[in-house]
Design an enzyme around this catalytic site. Structure first.
Site, PDB file in Angstrom:
ATOM      1  N   GLY A   1       0.808  -1.210   0.000  1.00  0.00           N
ATOM      2  CA  GLY A   1       0.000   0.000   0.000  1.00  0.00           C
ATOM      3  C   GLY A   1       0.845   1.265   0.000  1.00  0.00           C
TER       4      GLY A   1
ATOM      5  CG  HIS B   1       5.315   5.068  -4.850  1.00  0.00           C
ATOM      6  ND1 HIS B   1       5.971   4.421  -5.863  1.00  0.00           N
ATOM      7  CD2 HIS B   1       5.663   4.431  -3.700  1.00  0.00           C
ATOM      8  CE1 HIS B   1       6.696   3.447  -5.358  1.00  0.00           C
ATOM      9  NE2 HIS B   1       6.530   3.420  -4.048  1.00  0.00           N
TER      10      HIS B   1
ATOM     11  CG  HIS C   1       3.415   0.733  -5.545  1.00  0.00           C
ATOM     12  ND1 HIS C   1       3.503   1.736  -4.615  1.00  0.00           N
ATOM     13  CD2 HIS C   1       4.023  -0.349  -4.994  1.00  0.00           C
ATOM     14  CE1 HIS C   1       4.118   1.291  -3.532  1.00  0.00           C
ATOM     15  NE2 HIS C   1       4.453   0.026  -3.742  1.00  0.00           N
TER      16      HIS C   1
ATOM     17  CD  GLN D   1      10.761  -7.304  -2.036  1.00  0.00           C
ATOM     18  OE1 GLN D   1      10.545  -7.244  -0.845  1.00  0.00           O
ATOM     19  NE2 GLN D   1      10.122  -6.528  -2.906  1.00  0.00           N
TER      20      GLN D   1
ATOM     21  CB  SER E   1       5.493   3.305   0.686  1.00  0.00           C
ATOM     22  OG  SER E   1       5.028   2.576  -0.420  1.00  0.00           O
TER      23      SER E   1
HETATM   24  O1  PAF Z   1       8.196  -4.750  -1.843  1.00  0.00           O
HETATM   25  C1  PAF Z   1       7.197  -4.794  -1.095  1.00  0.00           C
HETATM   26  O2  PAF Z   1       6.360  -3.886  -1.047  1.00  0.00           O
HETATM   27  C2  PAF Z   1       6.991  -6.013  -0.216  1.00  0.00           C
HETATM   28  O3  PAF Z   1       8.210  -6.505   0.246  1.00  0.00           O
HETATM   29  C3  PAF Z   1       6.158  -7.123  -0.875  1.00  0.00           C
HETATM   30  C4  PAF Z   1       6.853  -7.710  -2.084  1.00  0.00           C
HETATM   31  C5  PAF Z   1       4.806  -6.566  -1.284  1.00  0.00           C
HETATM   32  C6  PAF Z   1       5.919  -8.250   0.120  1.00  0.00           C
HETATM   33  O4  PAF Z   1       5.242  -7.806   1.251  1.00  0.00           O
END
Ligand code: PAF
Length: 281
Positions: A31, A34, A37, A155, A188
């Site tokens: 959430g 921005h 996303h 990630q 965010s």
């Molecule tokens: O990058 C993120 O916003 C978070 O790490 C994700 C991939 C949504 C997992 O909660």
């Protein structure tokens, strides 16, 4: 756009696409959306027939309770943005829906060297939580494509490794970093910065650009030191700055042998931790 809070409703909705062999794209988020996303949503809309976004602030990936508490939340604004972007469905579950009592959602995978440096070092347990929630969400949505931002480069590699290791039927697509006018990577967490801090934080991108010029002229460790020095500015506190192999995330010792090189950094601006990176090769 349909909003689902329960798994059963979402799965029923998705079945109508799956049964017609229509590709499903998935953009997981926490959430406080921005333009970064929205660029993932746009990529999904362009290459699949159904785009699902999720909004879930995952408690298991926060290694500090205070960070979880302070994480920005703006659900009404998020839903309006997703609707305007043309998203087909939004999944906004409760923690109980994602982690029901009695269900083991942990991911028994060793990410090895990928999870140890940088974010793994400074945020112990973070990637176990990320892997856990992404795997759980993938099990629920079963998308053909998963869209992740390059800003969270480590990630992305962890999730890609998980998808490969578990033979998940989902392609992991990485999308470029979207930046503010001053170069600050959209995040965010930027919402917690004052206008002055936003300007100060732009030094991170400027340093990454500078590193691109230093590369080749100075050895990697020296470039890292110069970058850390450049970030020693009022209001900023650099945490790490590393030139790593873009696949294995190991420190590079020269610029020729690795096929890809990424500069990754984390800094604190006031009480806000920001990360950024640049693919150098
Ligand atoms: O990058 C993120 O916003 C978070 O790490 C994700 C991939 C949504 C997992 O909660």
């Amino acid at each position: 756009m349909y909003l689902f809070k329960k798994i059963s409703g979402l799965r029923q909705f998705l079945e109508s696409y799956r049964s017609k062999n229509r590709a499903i794209g998935f953009v997981p988020t926490m959430g406080a959306l921005h333009k970064g996303h929205l660029s993932l949503i746009e990529q999904s809309l362009a290459s699949t027939q159904c785009t699902v976004g999720s909004i879930f602030v995952n408690p298991t990936q926060f290694n500090e309770a205070a960070d979880l508490e302070k994480y920005p939340r703006a659900p009404a604004q998020d839903l309006a943005m997703l609707y305007k972007a043309g998203c087909h469905a939004v999944f906004m579950p409760s923690p109980e829906e994602v982690y029901p009592q009695g269900l083991d959602t942990s991911v028994a995978l060793d990410f090895g060297a990928l999870s140890k440096p940088m974010e793994g070092k400074f945020r112990p347990g973070h990637f176990d939580g990320v892997a856990q929630v992404v795997k759980r969400l993938l099990d629920i949505v079963e998308p053909d494509k998963l869209f992740m931002g390059q800003k969270d480069y480590q990630q992305y590699l962890i999730v890609r490794h998980m998808a490969q290791a578990l033979s998940l039927p989902t392609e992991v697509v990485v999308c470029p970093i979207v930046r503010e006018k001053n170069g600050l990577a959209m995040s965010s967490r930027n919402e917690r910065l004052s206008p002055e801090q936003r300007e100060q934080a732009a030094a991170l991108y400027q340093t990454l650009q500078q590193v691109e010029k230093w590369m080749g002229k100075h050895p990697p460790r020296e470039v890292e030191q110069k970058a850390l020095q450049a970030l020693q500015q009022p209001g900023l506190e650099p945490e790490y700055f590393q030139l790593v192999d873009g696949q294995a995330l190991q420190p590079v010792s020269d610029y020729e042998s690795p096929t890809s090189i990424v500069a990754c950094a984390a800094i604190w601006v006031g009480g806000v931790r920001l990360i950024d990176n640049m693919i150098l090769k």
